[in-house]
Design a protein around this motif. Structure first.
Motif, PDB file in Angstrom:
ATOM      1  N   UNK A  43       0.864  -1.206  -0.060  1.00  0.00           N
ATOM      2  CA  UNK A  43      -0.027   0.151  -0.022  1.00  0.00           C
ATOM      3  C   UNK A  43       0.776   1.323  -0.051  1.00  0.00           C
ATOM      4  N   UNK A  44       1.885   1.144   0.896  1.00  0.00           N
ATOM      5  CA  UNK A  44       2.819   2.286   0.824  1.00  0.00           C
ATOM      6  C   UNK A  44       3.372   2.565  -0.621  1.00  0.00           C
ATOM      7  N   UNK A  45       3.926   1.361  -1.221  1.00  0.00           N
ATOM      8  CA  UNK A  45       4.622   1.763  -2.637  1.00  0.00           C
ATOM      9  C   UNK A  45       3.546   2.160  -3.522  1.00  0.00           C
ATOM     10  N   UNK A  46       2.323   1.604  -3.589  1.00  0.00           N
ATOM     11  CA  UNK A  46       1.189   2.384  -4.357  1.00  0.00           C
ATOM     12  C   UNK A  46       1.136   3.830  -3.981  1.00  0.00           C
ATOM     13  N   UNK A  47       1.006   4.313  -2.939  1.00  0.00           N
ATOM     14  CA  UNK A  47       0.711   5.601  -2.501  1.00  0.00           C
ATOM     15  C   UNK A  47       2.209   6.493  -3.014  1.00  0.00           C
ATOM     16  N   UNK A  48       3.049   5.971  -3.088  1.00  0.00           N
ATOM     17  CA  UNK A  48       4.475   6.736  -3.299  1.00  0.00           C
ATOM     18  C   UNK A  48       4.447   6.961  -5.053  1.00  0.00           C
ATOM     19  N   UNK A  49       3.857   5.802  -5.544  1.00  0.00           N
ATOM     20  CA  UNK A  49       3.719   5.749  -6.954  1.00  0.00           C
ATOM     21  C   UNK A  49       2.767   6.852  -7.716  1.00  0.00           C
ATOM     22  N   UNK A  50       1.736   6.887  -6.895  1.00  0.00           N
ATOM     23  CA  UNK A  50       0.816   7.814  -7.183  1.00  0.00           C
ATOM     24  C   UNK A  50       1.106   9.232  -7.174  1.00  0.00           C
ATOM     25  N   UNK A  51       2.134   9.491  -5.705  1.00  0.00           N
ATOM     26  CA  UNK A  51       2.694  10.776  -5.398  1.00  0.00           C
ATOM     27  C   UNK A  51       3.820  11.086  -6.707  1.00  0.00           C
ATOM     28  N   UNK A  52       4.226  10.228  -6.947  1.00  0.00           N
ATOM     29  CA  UNK A  52       5.656  10.466  -8.210  1.00  0.00           C
ATOM     30  C   UNK A  52       4.842  10.639  -9.367  1.00  0.00           C
ATOM     31  N   UNK A  53       3.662  10.104  -9.742  1.00  0.00           N
ATOM     32  CA  UNK A  53       2.977  10.610 -11.153  1.00  0.00           C
ATOM     33  C   UNK A  53       2.409  11.788 -10.939  1.00  0.00           C
ATOM     34  N   UNK A  54       2.032  12.297  -9.808  1.00  0.00           N
ATOM     35  CA  UNK A  54       1.358  13.667  -9.607  1.00  0.00           C
ATOM     36  C   UNK A  54       2.636  14.739  -9.830  1.00  0.00           C
TER      37      UNK A  54
END
Length: 104
Positions: A43-54
């Motif tokens: 879940x943390x990896x997914x959240x960081x991936x979304x933050x990176x895309x943003x």
């Protein structure tokens, strides 16, 4: 004497079974903890991936804005822009020009 040997053997078997049960229980508990932690990390990896895309999208927007600012800076340095600004904001005219004012 044979009876004592049988009793000692029986105790050892029970102790071995109990020890194996405890070891198995510890292994299962460790596996459960690792599984729960892996879900949390996913879940943390997914959240960081979304933050990176943003952030990547925001960088692209800022690059476009930077280009617009550079273009405007070049435009401001031209003689035509300065003349237009002097005419509009300050009401200045060139030599020999006649300025007409609208009547109200």
């Amino acid at each position: 004497m044979a009876k004592r040997r049988r009793m000692a053997t029986y105790r050892r078997r029970n102790q071995n079974r109990f020890s194996m049960f405890l070891v198995s229980l510890v292994v299962v508990m460790i596996m459960v903890v690792v599984a729960v932690k892996s879900v949390d990390l996913k879940q943390k990896i997914d959240a960081k991936a979304q933050e990176e895309e943003q952030l990547v999208r925001q960088i692209e927007v800022e690059k476009v804005r930077e280009q617009e600012i550079e273009d405007f800076g070049k435009e401001v340095q031209t003689k035509g822009y300065i003349e237009n600004l002097a005419r509009e904001k300050l009401g200045l005219v060139k030599k020999g020009e006649i300025m007409f004012k609208e009547g109200k």
